[in-house]
Design a protein around this motif. Structure first.
Motif, short mmCIF file in Angstrom:
data_model
loop_
_atom_site.label_atom_id
_atom_site.label_comp_id
_atom_site.label_asym_id
_atom_site.label_seq_id
_atom_site.Cartn_x
_atom_site.Cartn_y
_atom_site.Cartn_z
N ASP A 124 12.90 28.89 17.08
CA ASP A 124 12.46 27.52 16.79
C ASP A 124 12.08 26.81 18.08
O ASP A 124 12.89 26.71 19.01
CB ASP A 124 13.57 26.74 16.09
CG ASP A 124 13.92 27.31 14.72
OD1 ASP A 124 13.10 28.08 14.18
OD2 ASP A 124 15.00 26.97 14.20
N GLY A 125 10.84 26.29 18.13
CA GLY A 125 10.39 25.55 19.29
C GLY A 125 10.38 26.36 20.57
O GLY A 125 10.36 25.79 21.67
N ASN A 126 10.42 27.70 20.44
CA ASN A 126 10.46 28.60 21.61
C ASN A 126 11.64 28.29 22.53
O ASN A 126 11.57 28.45 23.74
CB ASN A 126 9.15 28.54 22.39
CG ASN A 126 8.98 29.71 23.36
OD1 ASN A 126 9.50 30.80 23.12
ND2 ASN A 126 8.28 29.48 24.45
N LYS A 179 17.92 29.82 17.88
CA LYS A 179 17.86 29.51 16.45
C LYS A 179 16.51 29.89 15.87
O LYS A 179 15.46 29.69 16.49
CB LYS A 179 18.13 28.03 16.21
CG LYS A 179 19.57 27.61 16.51
CD LYS A 179 19.83 26.17 16.10
CE LYS A 179 21.27 25.77 16.44
NZ LYS A 179 22.26 26.57 15.67
N SER A 180 16.54 30.42 14.65
CA SER A 180 15.33 30.75 13.90
C SER A 180 15.49 30.14 12.51
O SER A 180 16.42 30.50 11.78
CB SER A 180 15.15 32.26 13.81
OG SER A 180 13.93 32.59 13.19
N GLN A 181 14.62 29.21 12.19
CA GLN A 181 14.75 28.41 10.96
C GLN A 181 16.15 27.79 10.87
O GLN A 181 16.78 27.79 9.81
CB GLN A 181 14.43 29.25 9.72
CG GLN A 181 12.95 29.60 9.60
CD GLN A 181 12.57 30.14 8.23
OE1 GLN A 181 13.42 30.44 7.40
NE2 GLN A 181 11.28 30.28 8.01
N GLY A 182 16.63 27.32 12.00
CA GLY A 182 17.90 26.62 12.06
C GLY A 182 19.13 27.49 12.13
O GLY A 182 20.25 26.99 12.26
N LYS A 209 8.54 35.63 10.95
CA LYS A 209 9.69 34.73 11.01
C LYS A 209 10.21 34.42 9.61
O LYS A 209 11.43 34.44 9.36
CB LYS A 209 9.29 33.43 11.72
CG LYS A 209 10.45 32.46 11.93
CD LYS A 209 9.99 31.26 12.76
CE LYS A 209 11.14 30.30 13.04
NZ LYS A 209 10.71 29.16 13.89
N LYS A 210 9.30 34.17 8.68
CA LYS A 210 9.70 33.86 7.30
C LYS A 210 10.39 35.05 6.64
O LYS A 210 11.43 34.89 5.99
CB LYS A 210 8.47 33.44 6.49
CG LYS A 210 8.76 33.09 5.05
CD LYS A 210 7.51 32.60 4.33
CE LYS A 210 6.51 33.72 4.16
NZ LYS A 210 5.31 33.28 3.40
N ASN A 248 13.94 35.76 8.14
CA ASN A 248 14.92 34.78 7.67
C ASN A 248 15.18 34.87 6.17
O ASN A 248 16.29 34.58 5.72
CB ASN A 248 14.46 33.37 8.06
CG ASN A 248 14.76 33.05 9.51
OD1 ASN A 248 15.88 32.71 9.87
ND2 ASN A 248 13.75 33.19 10.37
#
Length: 286
Positions: free
Chosen positions: A68-70, A116-119, A269-270, A273
């Protein structure tokens, strides 16, 4: 003055000192001959929009895609290979390491990070083919092992992105030991019931395929990736037989049960997750 008149006669109006060369890297030509602007390629996750060809990328780009956000914390950033065997072929191994580090700005062929990836917290290990062909040496095995330890300690999923030509011959048996070490660490991760996702990219070959790349709770790949132990030419020369169409591509492996699914890079990413949500019994996100 005479040179100026000659240029004018040929229709060249710009003075020589004012000429500017076209910057390199503005265009990319895919293997199928499609040409795309480098800026558009980056915006499209480094996938050629006309033919969907997935250009080889490294840890920098994969971290941008997954975190998230790199934003992430890189692990073991200063770890570098030694040369205990004093190996030398056309040049010293120690010199190869220095040259590769200078050329790529990397310490070795893998980078590991937590973020974090998708929170959700995840640990990602990503190989870089640009560093001595993504070869797996002692540092690669050690950094992956330590990243697995972090995932186990934090109780967060582990994602491995493989892109490798196989074991690093300059480290001989020391390189081969990494197959057993990383496999043992993944067994510990499985005992702790922590998800492990393995992504095979182009190419995933040699000792990498013979160890962690094929040990995921779920094994996925990018379209058209070369995945196998020995290369097609070696297999053909050894067996003396013609190989099936698409042999060792991700599509061929999925058809024969070696992969769970193939994902386009824009969906990576989707999809990662989604699997984590399903296996950890979390609400599915849009």
């Amino acid at each position: 003055m005479s040179s100026w008149f000659k240029r004018k006669e040929k229709g060249i109006q710009t003075a020589t000192e004012e000429k500017k060369d076209t910057p390199k890297g503005l265009w990319y030509k895919s293997p199928t001959g499609k040409i795309v602007e480098a800026e558009d390629l980056a915006k499209n996750f480094y996938v050629s929009p006309e033919d969907d060809y997935h250009v080889r990328i490294g840890s920098k780009e994969y971290f941008e895609i997954l975190f998230d956000g790199n934003k992430f914390r890189e692990l073991d950033t200063k770890m570098t290979s030694k040369d205990p065997l004093k190996f030398e072929d056309t040049k010293k191994y120690s010199d190869r390491l220095k040259a590769a580090q200078k050329k790529t700005g990397l310490k070795d062929a893998v980078r590991t990070a937590v973020g974090k990836s998708q929170g959700k917290d995840i640990v990602v290990a990503c190989m870089d083919f640009a560093f001595i062909g993504g070869s797996m040496g002692s540092v690669v095995g050690e950094k992956i092992s330590r990243a697995i330890d972090v995932a186990k300690r934090k109780k967060v999923p582990f994602v491995m992105i493989s892109k490798s030509g196989g074991a690093r011959m300059m480290e001989a048996a020391l390189s081969l030991m990494q197959l057993a070490k990383t496999s043992a660490k993944l067994a510990q991760l499985a005992e702790a019931k922590i998800p492990y996702i393995s992504l095979c990219t182009d190419p995933t070959t040699g000792g990498t395929t013979a160890s962690y790349a094929m040990l995921g709770d779920i094994n996925i790949a990018e379209p058209g990736a070369l995945i196998g132990f020995a290369g097609p030419r070696v297999v053909k020369d050894t067996t003396g037989k013609d190989l099936p169409d698409g042999f060792q591509t991700s599509e061929f492996l999925k058809e024969h049960g070696f992969l769970d699914f193939i994902t386009h890079r824009r969906d990576l990413k989707k999809k990662v997750n989604l699997y984590i949500d399903l296996i950890t019994n979390q609400p599915v996100r849009d």
